[in-house]
Write a protein that holds these residues in place. Structure first.
Motif, PDB file in Angstrom:
ATOM      1  N   ALA B 196       0.830  -1.207   0.000  1.00 13.99           N
ATOM      2  CA  ALA B 196       0.000   0.000   0.000  1.00 13.99           C
ATOM      3  C   ALA B 196       0.858   1.247   0.000  1.00 13.99           C
ATOM      4  N   ARG B 197       1.918   1.195   0.784  1.00  5.40           N
ATOM      5  CA  ARG B 197       2.807   2.361   0.823  1.00  5.40           C
ATOM      6  C   ARG B 197       3.453   2.599  -0.512  1.00  5.40           C
ATOM      7  N   ALA B 201      -0.130   5.179  -0.737  1.00 10.42           N
ATOM      8  CA  ALA B 201      -1.176   5.430   0.254  1.00 10.42           C
ATOM      9  C   ALA B 201      -0.594   6.135   1.463  1.00 10.42           C
ATOM     10  N   ARG B 205      -4.771   6.432   5.502  1.00 11.54           N
ATOM     11  CA  ARG B 205      -5.511   5.481   4.706  1.00 11.54           C
ATOM     12  C   ARG B 205      -5.107   4.039   5.051  1.00 11.54           C
ATOM     13  N   ILE B 206      -3.802   3.883   5.233  1.00  9.07           N
ATOM     14  CA  ILE B 206      -3.338   2.541   5.563  1.00  9.07           C
ATOM     15  C   ILE B 206      -3.963   2.068   6.868  1.00  9.07           C
ATOM     16  N   ARG B 209      -8.081   1.867   6.229  1.00 10.50           N
ATOM     17  CA  ARG B 209      -8.641   1.021   5.186  1.00 10.50           C
ATOM     18  C   ARG B 209      -7.948  -0.318   5.047  1.00 10.50           C
ATOM     19  N   HIS B 210      -6.714  -0.392   5.533  1.00  8.21           N
ATOM     20  CA  HIS B 210      -6.003  -1.644   5.313  1.00  8.21           C
ATOM     21  C   HIS B 210      -5.854  -2.469   6.574  1.00  8.21           C
TER      22      HIS B 210
END
Lengths: 398, 303, 336
Positions: B196-197, B201, B205-206, B209-210
């Motif tokens: 994601a990074r 992101a 958000r991480i 959402r993750h």
């Protein structure tokens, strides 16, 4: 070990210091002590009287000065006097001893009971025993200490004592107990396997018969030893007391004193034990299940050692480790339970001390109480860490 | 990609004779299977609806006095009896249950929000943020819950009922924070975070959402169990005289006053007690059912 | 007589979705001193078969068939009697060495426990035997390391400790369930060397379970290929590798990347393994088999030998296979 403790002290001491500040902030927030409020409410209150009261309580100075004043005296052992002028430290020491009796007895019994039930529930998962004890655990988890203590007081003593005076087993009771023994024995042996190759029908019969036999034996013993007797040769005092931690003015030898302690402690500790047992048994069961399905238990079985040894030396030994932390951390909850139980059963312990101090809004008593509690919590955590390190070689103190 | 004329049938029904399920469906299905949890959910819903709706139709609100039946034991007119001032037991228990449920809900919300927030930040960012937060948590933990809440409540004698759950919420989040922190610390090392990074992101958000969705299970379970815990703590508080104050009632308040009147009017104790026990029992069973449903390691094969 | 004879073994597990038929009519033998490799994908039943031999399956499992060890029947033995064999005559080592040792006891203690479970010896004797065993598997400074805890060893060393533990009572059969899967390649080689070494020294029979065909090629005398709970091919290792008779084996072998496949698309077996619940009749491999005929869908092939009694395969068309260049059937150019 020594270095470990020293290192921990570097954390502990600042923590306690911060705790004292937090404590002080909390306690100063409670407002004016009741005695002063009462004095102000009186029609002929003079400002002089009120001022002297405020000086007495030490609330006439600004907060920072009060804090340093209190703290410096506290660590030297001078905890001041409470709202009625009694010296706090000796008073608290007295009260602590009483509460400690209750807490230690309750802790030990609830841990032992909880661990045993948890282990058996895990290795005999999904049996009647497991379901029953799970239900019991949930029940006691869901009962507030006040309700449980009140219930025990009423049915464990007030209603029970007259029966204990002239105990006997009516026919109805006999039948109920016998049926219970039969059912319990049967259910404990009955397991919900699927695809069990050899179905030992005689196991159920044996179990039921054993249960019945046990119940019958207990009833027989009871009748022989106790039936129709009044205990203590007609002593009018109730066997199970409901008030106080000792009989006032009791003079007796060591055994009699211990007996006295025991009977007074029976109900309050039962309340705490049942609630504690609920949590510990669930936790131990989960921990055992986790451990028994681990790889190293499988290896142990593959070595061909007996199942009992696997369960005890490999299973229980590992499952107990996380429990230690839980038990130590639970001290706060135990103390809260003790506060309530002591009040209901009229014990003069720390709980009563706290309740009174709250009602009187006495700052010094509250400060002393809360600080001692904080210190105890921290000390217990430290002990828990040490024991944990002893039990788990992966965490070595160096 | 063209299929050769004599190609074999690659996929046939032999391969998937068990229907594929999405993760949430599996969880819900497992929960529905848990009988105690389902029964408890039903009972809980019934009780909640009852205590909020029935008072509209019941002729005895919790403050109205029936001067004709003072201290009467349960009867058709007053199924839960009356107290010495003639106030109806059923009306008071219903109102008390309302209050207790409201307090529990608010406290659970606060505990969950604060606990998850602090735990996530501590676990995700680590470093000095984590140290400070952990020291702070340790500090809060040095004092038993009841003691802190009691001492704080004493300072506000006239406070409205909702200050109780607020204070509780501000103090009781430590357990959940620890769990969330531990999970975050382990999950942030996983590859999906790295991925994601790499896509750009941002931290927020991480986190939300993750990583957070993975914790839905333990968080929901902890929130549910904190409801029961709150009810019990409120009872203890009322016992010390610091819970909901008259003329308002909560279950804890009713139990406490019922205890003092126990000798002569035991029904004033038993009915609110039964209410608390039933509610807490149901909440605990539901929590257990949720825990079983979310835990992928569970299997019902007897070993 | 073979040391270990498994005949028509069936293992069924009850689950919430239905009965999982994990092992279906599996038969094989192991002779003294030989190394049998069992190869298959995850879920092929290779582990369950061997857990059944050891008696380590949950109580709710239903086991039918026969397992004869040195003439004695193991299926249906009450659990107490099973412990006579476990760890004593038949040893087993498992896949993940990092979690297979109890973290709270020293390595020496755990090995000694294995010894004392089956022999009446003093603690000192058991201790000495532990040191001896550690030396056998190549742990340096054994007499000191015997007092170490598992977390003080690396993965490869832990696996050696586990091997030592399984050899404590001089078993006749050692079942190694994917002993190297969780280890680095270099460590893998060391472990396998240790096993070979022990095998030479003690002439122990080894059942080596793995999904790695390379490992099997190096060590095994005979190979059994399993698919969807059944044995689909058994034979001497060279026969299996050079003259496979079952399309699944061929697919497996063909899927190994090699110099010949350099630059080309990798061959794979399309499709997925079937579910083990509610299995339909017919060959379980048929959905993915390029040689399928109608008979394959309706009739389950039996494991039988053609001309060579040592090489059995479970395929209706095994007689034709040697004459077809079957490998090309899995080539991506054909099935693309």
């Amino acid at each position: 070990m020594f270095r470990f403790i020293v290192r921990r002290l570097f954390v502990v001491i600042p923590l306690l210091f911060a705790s004292s500040i937090l404590t002080f902030l909390l306690v100063t927030n409670i407002g004016t002590p009741k005695k002063i409020e009462d004095a102000i409410a009186r029609p002929n209150a003079s400002q002089q009287q009120i001022d002297s009261l405020r000086r007495q309580f030490g609330i006439d100075k600004p907060p920072l000065e009060r804090y340093t004043d209190w703290f410096s005296k506290f660590v030297k052992g001078d905890w001041g006097t409470n709202y009625s002028g009694a010296e706090i430290r000796p008073l608290m020491w007295q009260r602590i001893q009483v509460t400690l009796r209750l807490l230690i007895a309750a802790s030990i019994m609830s841990v032992v009971l909880g661990v045993l039930v948890g282990i058996i529930g895990a290795i005999r998962q999904y049996t009647a025993f497991d379901y029953f004890t799970t239900f019991l655990a949930f029940m006691f988890f869901s009962i507030p200490a006040a309700v449980l203590a009140g219930f025990l007081k009423e049915y464990g003593a007030i209603k029970l004592n007259p029966w204990l005076r002239e105990p006997s087993m009516g026919t109805g009771v006999t039948i109920v107990i016998a049926a219970f023994g039969l059912l319990a024995g049967f259910l404990i042996m009955r397991n919900r396997y699927k695809y069990e190759r050899v179905r030992p029908r005689n196991r159920y019969v044996v179990g039921a018969a054993a249960g019945l036999g046990l119940a019958a034996g207990a009833m027989l013993v009871f009748e022989m030893v106790w039936g129709g007797n009044t205990y203590r040769a007609g002593n009018p005092k109730p066997l199970i007391p409901t008030v106080g931690q000792t009989t006032p003015g009791f003079e007796g030898n060591f055994v009699e004193t211990v007996q006295d302690y025991f009977w007074h402690m029976l109900l309050p500790s039962t309340a705490l034990i049942l609630i504690g047992f609920a949590g510990y048994s669930r936790y131990m069961r989960a921990s055992m299940l986790d451990v028994m399905s681990s790889d190293y238990v499988r290896t142990a079985r593959a070595k061909g050692i007996s199942e009992a040894r696997v369960t005890l030396l490999h299973g229980v030994r590992n499952a107990l480790i996380p429990l230690i932390t839980i038990v130590a951390l639970d001290f706060g909850a135990l103390l809260s339970g003790a506060i309530i139980t002591e009040t209901i059963f009229g014990w003069s312990g720390m709980g009563r001390f706290f309740v009174e101090a709250l009602a009187e809004k006495d700052p010094r008593s509250l400060l002393a109480f809360v600080m001692i509690t904080a210190v105890s919590v921290v000390v217990f955590n430290l002990i828990a860490d040490i024991i944990y390190a002893q039990l788990d070689p992966r965490i070595r103190l160096d | 990609m063209t299929e050769p004329a004599d190609s074999t049938v690659i996929v046939d029904d032999r391969e998937f004779s068990v229907a594929a399920r999405s993760q949430w469906r599996t969880i819900i299905r497992r929960f529905l299977r848990h009988r105690p949890a389902m029964i408890s959910l039903f009972v809980l819903t019934t009780i909640t609806l009852f205590v909020f709706i029935f008072p509209i139709f019941w002729e005895w609100p919790f403050t109205k006095r029936d001067k004709t039946s003072l201290s009467s034991s349960p009867s058709w007119d007053h199924p839960f009896g009356t107290d010495e001032l003639g106030k109806d037991g059923l009306g008071r228990v219903m109102r008390g249950t309302q209050r207790s449920l409201e307090i529990a809900a608010i406290a659970a919300f606060l505990i969950t929000t604060i606990g998850v927030f602090l735990g996530a930040i501590a676990g995700y960012f680590r470093g000095w943020i984590d140290s400070i937060l952990m020291r702070f948590t340790d500090l809060v933990l040095t004092l038993p819950l009841l003691v802190i809440v009691a001492v704080v409540s004493v300072g506000y004698p006239g406070a409205p009922w909702y200050t109780i759950p607020i204070i509780l919420g501000l103090v009781a989040w430590t357990g959940l924070a620890r769990i969330v922190r531990a999970e975050f610390m382990s999950l942030r090392e996983k590859e999906f975070v790295e991925a994601a990074r790499a896509v750009g992101a941002r931290d927020r958000r991480i986190i939300f959402r993750h990583i957070l969705p993975n914790l839905a299970g333990p968080i929901i379970v902890a929130a549910t169990l904190s409801i029961a815990g709150t009810i019990i703590t409120e009872t203890a508080l009322s016992f010390l005289g610091l819970g909901v104050r008259a003329p308002d009632v909560s279950l804890g308040f009713l139990i406490q006053s019922g205890l003092t009147a126990f000798k002569t009017r035991p029904w004033l104790f038993w009915f609110p007690s039964a209410a608390i026990v039933i509610i807490c029992l149901c909440v605990n069973f539901v929590g257990d059912g949720l825990r079983d449903a979310f835990d992928p390691k569970q299997n019902r094969i007897k070993a | 007589m073979a040391l270990l004879e498994v005949k028509d073994l069936n293992v069924r597990f009850p689950t919430e979705d239905g009965v999982v038929h994990a092992v279906r009519d599996v038969s094989f033998t192991v002779d003294r001193g030989e190394v049998l490799g069992i190869v298959g994908e995850s879920g092929s039943g290779k582990s369950v078969t061997n857990l059944a031999i050891m008696g380590l399956l949950p109580r709710s499992t239903r086991i039918d068939g026969s397992i004869l060890y040195d003439g004695e029947e193991l299926v249906g033995l009450p659990r107490k009697r099973q412990t006579k064999f476990r760890g004593n005559e038949i040893g087993m080592i498992f896949q993940d060495p990092m979690t297979s040792l109890n973290p709270v006891y020293t390595v020496g203690w755990q090995i000694a426990e294995a010894v004392r479970a089956h022999n009446r010896v003093s603690r000192k004797q058991a201790h000495d035997r532990s040191v001896e065993l550690l030396e056998l598997v190549g742990i340096p400074q054994a007499s000191e390391r015997v007092h170490s805890f598992p977390h003080e060893f690396s993965g490869g060393m832990r696996q050696r400790v586990i091997i030592a533990m399984s050899m404590a009572n001089n078993p006749q059969v050692l079942i190694a369930d994917e002993p190297t899967t969780a280890l680095d390649v270099t460590v893998q080689a060391q472990i396998l060397e240790t096993l070979v070494d022990i095998q030479k020294k003690t002439n122990i029979a080894i059942i080596l379970i793995t999904h790695d065909l390379g490992v099997v090629a190096g060590m095994a005398d005979r190979v059994m290929v399993m698919y969807a709970g059944a044995a689909v091919e058994i034979g001497p290792v060279d026969d299996i590798y050079y003259h496979p008779k079952m399309p699944y084996t061929i697919g497996l072998l063909g899927a190994i990347p090699s110099e010949a496949s350099d630059g080309k698309k990798l061959r794979q077996i399309r499709g997925a393994t079937p579910s083990l619940i509610n299995m339909k009749p017919g060959c379980p491999f048929s959905p993915r088999c390029p040689l399928i005929i109608d008979q394959c869908r309706t009739e389950t092939p039996r494991l039988e030998a053609l001309d060579d009694p040592a090489h059995l395969a479970s395929c209706h068309r095994q007689a034709e296979i040697s004459s077809i260049d079957v490998r090309s059937l899995f080539a991506p150019e054909v099935i693309a």
